[in-house]
Design an enzyme around this catalytic site. Sequence first.
Site, mmCIF file in Angstrom:
data_model
loop_
_atom_site.group_PDB
_atom_site.id
_atom_site.type_symbol
_atom_site.label_atom_id
_atom_site.label_comp_id
_atom_site.label_asym_id
_atom_site.label_seq_id
_atom_site.Cartn_x
_atom_site.Cartn_y
_atom_site.Cartn_z
ATOM 1 N N GLY A 92 5.695 -1.727 -6.654
ATOM 2 C CA GLY A 92 6.062 -3.026 -6.104
ATOM 3 C C GLY A 92 6.920 -3.860 -7.038
ATOM 4 N N ILE A 110 0.767 1.382 -3.105
ATOM 5 C CA ILE A 110 1.712 0.582 -3.876
ATOM 6 C C ILE A 110 0.957 -0.217 -4.935
ATOM 7 C CG2 ILE A 110 3.558 -1.126 -3.753
ATOM 8 C CD1 ILE A 110 3.376 -0.539 -0.578
ATOM 9 N N CYS A 111 1.340 -0.011 -6.181
ATOM 10 C CA CYS A 111 0.864 -0.858 -7.274
ATOM 11 C C CYS A 111 2.110 -1.312 -8.032
ATOM 12 C CB CYS A 111 -0.133 -0.119 -8.167
ATOM 13 S SG CYS A 111 0.485 1.372 -8.981
ATOM 14 N N GLY A 112 1.978 -1.773 -9.250
ATOM 15 C CA GLY A 112 3.150 -2.250 -9.989
ATOM 16 C C GLY A 112 4.221 -1.192 -10.156
#
Length: 159
Positions: free
Chosen positions: A112, A68-70
């Site tokens: 996220g 999970i990143c941006g």
Amino acid sequence: MEKIKISIGSDKSGYPLRKSIEQYLDEKGIEYISHGPENEEEAVPFFEVAPMTAKDIQNKAADFGILICGTGMGMSQVANKFKGIKAACVENVYSAKMCRVINDSNILCMGGWMIAPTLGIQMVEAFLSSSFTEGVEPWRKEWLEKAKEKISKLEDEIY
């Protein structure tokens, strides 16, 4: 669901969703390895976290990964640099299921900034409870299995 182990990682942007998913995994008794920041203030870049999860899968320390990143895209791009990794960046439950059914993905990538905790957990459930070619027509199953073999050979040529 059979006993599995997950490698989960995030950068700062994915930290809140990662913690929600880890709480879900704890509640379900699913073992996991966690990578990334220890709190919301710590900055650990996606390009450092994704290789950790990819290597956990390569080394068979984990069966599946969640990154999970941006947006989920950076994690997906980096993870897919590793042999044997099939990371899919998805934004809904149907795609989370179908990336396993059709593409045999082994890492689920999410954003996220875009995925609320409830939706993220539903996506994880769909991903983990599905399997390659599950529920597809016999002709499609045969076609997908042949495609998987060809893609594996292509990967061997590259690596």
